[in-house]
Design a protein around this motif. Structure first.
Motif, PDB file in Angstrom:
ATOM      1  N   HIS A   1     116.884  -4.533  51.592  1.00  0.00           N
ATOM      2  CA  HIS A   1     116.286  -4.375  50.280  1.00  0.00           C
ATOM      3  C   HIS A   1     116.563  -5.616  49.441  1.00  0.00           C
ATOM      4  O   HIS A   1     117.623  -6.232  49.566  1.00  0.00           O
ATOM      5  N   LYS A   2     115.626  -5.946  48.597  1.00  0.00           N
ATOM      6  CA  LYS A   2     115.793  -7.108  47.745  1.00  0.00           C
ATOM      7  C   LYS A   2     117.032  -6.926  46.871  1.00  0.00           C
ATOM      8  O   LYS A   2     117.247  -5.867  46.286  1.00  0.00           O
ATOM      9  N   GLY A   3     117.869  -7.950  46.821  1.00  0.00           N
ATOM     10  CA  GLY A   3     119.088  -7.901  46.020  1.00  0.00           C
ATOM     11  C   GLY A   3     120.289  -7.332  46.754  1.00  0.00           C
ATOM     12  O   GLY A   3     121.401  -7.363  46.240  1.00  0.00           O
ATOM     13  N   GLN A   4     120.082  -6.802  47.956  1.00  0.00           N
ATOM     14  CA  GLN A   4     121.175  -6.235  48.743  1.00  0.00           C
ATOM     15  C   GLN A   4     122.065  -7.374  49.247  1.00  0.00           C
ATOM     16  O   GLN A   4     121.564  -8.388  49.722  1.00  0.00           O
ATOM     17  N   PRO A   5     123.384  -7.221  49.153  1.00  0.00           N
ATOM     18  CA  PRO A   5     124.279  -8.255  49.670  1.00  0.00           C
ATOM     19  C   PRO A   5     124.040  -8.483  51.162  1.00  0.00           C
ATOM     20  O   PRO A   5     123.884  -7.534  51.939  1.00  0.00           O
ATOM     21  N   LEU A   6     124.005  -9.746  51.559  1.00  0.00           N
ATOM     22  CA  LEU A   6     123.674 -10.112  52.931  1.00  0.00           C
ATOM     23  C   LEU A   6     124.641  -9.507  53.952  1.00  0.00           C
ATOM     24  O   LEU A   6     124.236  -9.093  55.032  1.00  0.00           O
ATOM     25  N   LEU A   7     125.916  -9.429  53.597  1.00  0.00           N
ATOM     26  CA  LEU A   7     126.891  -8.871  54.542  1.00  0.00           C
ATOM     27  C   LEU A   7     126.765  -7.356  54.713  1.00  0.00           C
ATOM     28  O   LEU A   7     127.270  -6.798  55.679  1.00  0.00           O
ATOM     29  N   SER A   8     126.068  -6.701  53.803  1.00  0.00           N
ATOM     30  CA  SER A   8     125.903  -5.253  53.935  1.00  0.00           C
ATOM     31  C   SER A   8     124.722  -4.890  54.835  1.00  0.00           C
ATOM     32  O   SER A   8     124.513  -3.728  55.155  1.00  0.00           O
ATOM     33  N   VAL A   9     123.941  -5.877  55.257  1.00  0.00           N
ATOM     34  CA  VAL A   9     122.805  -5.630  56.146  1.00  0.00           C
ATOM     35  C   VAL A   9     123.320  -5.486  57.570  1.00  0.00           C
ATOM     36  O   VAL A   9     123.988  -6.369  58.098  1.00  0.00           O
ATOM     37  N   ASP A  10     123.016  -4.355  58.179  1.00  0.00           N
ATOM     38  CA  ASP A  10     123.396  -4.114  59.572  1.00  0.00           C
ATOM     39  C   ASP A  10     122.334  -4.756  60.466  1.00  0.00           C
ATOM     40  O   ASP A  10     121.279  -4.164  60.712  1.00  0.00           O
ATOM     41  N   ILE A  11     122.609  -5.969  60.943  1.00  0.00           N
ATOM     42  CA  ILE A  11     121.581  -6.687  61.689  1.00  0.00           C
ATOM     43  C   ILE A  11     121.267  -6.026  63.035  1.00  0.00           C
ATOM     44  O   ILE A  11     120.157  -6.163  63.550  1.00  0.00           O
ATOM     45  N   GLN A  12     122.207  -5.287  63.605  1.00  0.00           N
ATOM     46  CA  GLN A  12     121.920  -4.551  64.841  1.00  0.00           C
ATOM     47  C   GLN A  12     120.929  -3.417  64.576  1.00  0.00           C
ATOM     48  O   GLN A  12     120.032  -3.169  65.386  1.00  0.00           O
ATOM     49  N   GLU A  13     121.084  -2.750  63.447  1.00  0.00           N
ATOM     50  CA  GLU A  13     120.162  -1.675  63.081  1.00  0.00           C
ATOM     51  C   GLU A  13     118.766  -2.234  62.809  1.00  0.00           C
ATOM     52  O   GLU A  13     117.768  -1.668  63.241  1.00  0.00           O
ATOM     53  N   VAL A  14     118.712  -3.358  62.106  1.00  0.00           N
ATOM     54  CA  VAL A  14     117.427  -4.007  61.842  1.00  0.00           C
ATOM     55  C   VAL A  14     116.758  -4.380  63.162  1.00  0.00           C
ATOM     56  O   VAL A  14     115.573  -4.121  63.370  1.00  0.00           O
ATOM     57  N   ARG A  15     117.521  -4.952  64.083  1.00  0.00           N
ATOM     58  CA  ARG A  15     116.980  -5.346  65.382  1.00  0.00           C
ATOM     59  C   ARG A  15     116.459  -4.134  66.151  1.00  0.00           C
ATOM     60  O   ARG A  15     115.382  -4.172  66.743  1.00  0.00           O
ATOM     61  N   GLN A  16     117.228  -3.055  66.152  1.00  0.00           N
ATOM     62  CA  GLN A  16     116.800  -1.847  66.870  1.00  0.00           C
ATOM     63  C   GLN A  16     115.481  -1.319  66.325  1.00  0.00           C
ATOM     64  O   GLN A  16     114.608  -0.908  67.090  1.00  0.00           O
ATOM     65  N   LYS A  17     115.314  -1.323  65.022  1.00  0.00           N
ATOM     66  CA  LYS A  17     114.071  -0.840  64.413  1.00  0.00           C
ATOM     67  C   LYS A  17     112.897  -1.733  64.804  1.00  0.00           C
ATOM     68  O   LYS A  17     111.816  -1.243  65.111  1.00  0.00           O
ATOM     69  N   ILE A  18     113.123  -3.045  64.788  1.00  0.00           N
ATOM     70  CA  ILE A  18     112.057  -3.974  65.164  1.00  0.00           C
ATOM     71  C   ILE A  18     111.708  -3.816  66.642  1.00  0.00           C
ATOM     72  O   ILE A  18     110.539  -3.845  67.022  1.00  0.00           O
ATOM     73  N   MET A  19     112.713  -3.618  67.492  1.00  0.00           N
ATOM     74  CA  MET A  19     112.489  -3.488  68.933  1.00  0.00           C
ATOM     75  C   MET A  19     111.695  -2.228  69.283  1.00  0.00           C
ATOM     76  O   MET A  19     111.141  -2.130  70.375  1.00  0.00           O
TER      77      MET A  19
ATOM     78  N   LEU B   1     108.944  -1.421  67.908  1.00  0.00           N
ATOM     79  CA  LEU B   1     107.530  -1.730  67.758  1.00  0.00           C
ATOM     80  C   LEU B   1     106.958  -2.111  69.122  1.00  0.00           C
ATOM     81  O   LEU B   1     107.545  -2.920  69.848  1.00  0.00           O
ATOM     82  N   PRO B   2     105.815  -1.548  69.497  1.00  0.00           N
ATOM     83  CA  PRO B   2     105.306  -1.738  70.857  1.00  0.00           C
ATOM     84  C   PRO B   2     104.961  -3.172  71.226  1.00  0.00           C
ATOM     85  O   PRO B   2     105.025  -3.536  72.395  1.00  0.00           O
ATOM     86  N   TRP B   3     104.595  -4.008  70.288  1.00  0.00           N
ATOM     87  CA  TRP B   3     104.231  -5.386  70.586  1.00  0.00           C
ATOM     88  C   TRP B   3     105.438  -6.302  70.688  1.00  0.00           C
ATOM     89  O   TRP B   3     105.314  -7.465  71.053  1.00  0.00           O
ATOM     90  N   VAL B   4     106.626  -5.811  70.347  1.00  0.00           N
ATOM     91  CA  VAL B   4     107.819  -6.661  70.325  1.00  0.00           C
ATOM     92  C   VAL B   4     108.548  -6.591  71.660  1.00  0.00           C
ATOM     93  O   VAL B   4     108.954  -5.523  72.103  1.00  0.00           O
ATOM     94  N   LYS B   5     108.708  -7.753  72.295  1.00  0.00           N
ATOM     95  CA  LYS B   5     109.460  -7.841  73.552  1.00  0.00           C
ATOM     96  C   LYS B   5     110.929  -8.116  73.271  1.00  0.00           C
ATOM     97  O   LYS B   5     111.812  -7.590  73.927  1.00  0.00           O
ATOM     98  N   ASN B   6     111.196  -8.984  72.284  1.00  0.00           N
ATOM     99  CA  ASN B   6     112.571  -9.315  71.924  1.00  0.00           C
ATOM    100  C   ASN B   6     112.614  -9.717  70.456  1.00  0.00           C
ATOM    101  O   ASN B   6     111.631 -10.216  69.920  1.00  0.00           O
ATOM    102  N   ALA B   7     113.765  -9.495  69.838  1.00  0.00           N
ATOM    103  CA  ALA B   7     113.956  -9.878  68.443  1.00  0.00           C
ATOM    104  C   ALA B   7     115.367 -10.418  68.262  1.00  0.00           C
ATOM    105  O   ALA B   7     116.321  -9.883  68.824  1.00  0.00           O
ATOM    106  N   ILE B   8     115.463 -11.473  67.481  1.00  0.00           N
ATOM    107  CA  ILE B   8     116.755 -12.059  67.141  1.00  0.00           C
ATOM    108  C   ILE B   8     116.855 -12.058  65.618  1.00  0.00           C
ATOM    109  O   ILE B   8     115.955 -12.549  64.934  1.00  0.00           O
ATOM    110  N   ILE B   9     117.938 -11.494  65.100  1.00  0.00           N
ATOM    111  CA  ILE B   9     118.172 -11.442  63.668  1.00  0.00           C
ATOM    112  C   ILE B   9     119.416 -12.268  63.373  1.00  0.00           C
ATOM    113  O   ILE B   9     120.462 -12.063  63.987  1.00  0.00           O
ATOM    114  N   GLU B  10     119.295 -13.204  62.429  1.00  0.00           N
ATOM    115  CA  GLU B  10     120.423 -14.074  62.086  1.00  0.00           C
ATOM    116  C   GLU B  10     120.584 -14.148  60.571  1.00  0.00           C
ATOM    117  O   GLU B  10     119.592 -14.179  59.841  1.00  0.00           O
TER     118      GLU B  10
END
Length: 79
Positions: free
Chosen positions: A1-19, A21-30
């Motif tokens: 969410h806009k304004g959310q502290p960067l360290l509070s973002v669970d990048i594994q959860e974001v990656r799982q949600k993106i993965m 999607l049927p067109w997504v083969k791989n995703a890298i979140i940094e």
């Protein structure tokens, strides 16, 4: 969410949600401090239309079903 502290973002959860999607083969979140998330997506490459029980599916080279919608755009592929 806009304004959310960067360290509070669970990048594994974001990656799982993106993965999911049927067109997504791989995703890298940094994280890039102080305020940026980089998302790199590798899309599945359609290779053929596959018919099963009278229904067509768009598949990639690994046989993974990408979609069964909008197939008229892929009529030039192997059936």
């Amino acid at each position: 969410h806009k304004g959310q502290p960067l360290l509070s973002v669970d990048i594994q959860e974001v990656r799982q949600k993106i993965m999911q999607l049927p067109w997504v083969k791989n995703a890298i979140i940094e994280r890039e401090f102080p305020d940026t998330l980089h998302v790199t997506i590798e899309e599945r490459k359609p290779i053929a239309l596959w018919q099963k029980k009278g229904h067509l599916y768009l598949i990639d080279q690994e046989g993974t079903i990408i979609t069964d919608k909008g197939l008229n755009h892929f009529q030039n592929l192997i059936t």
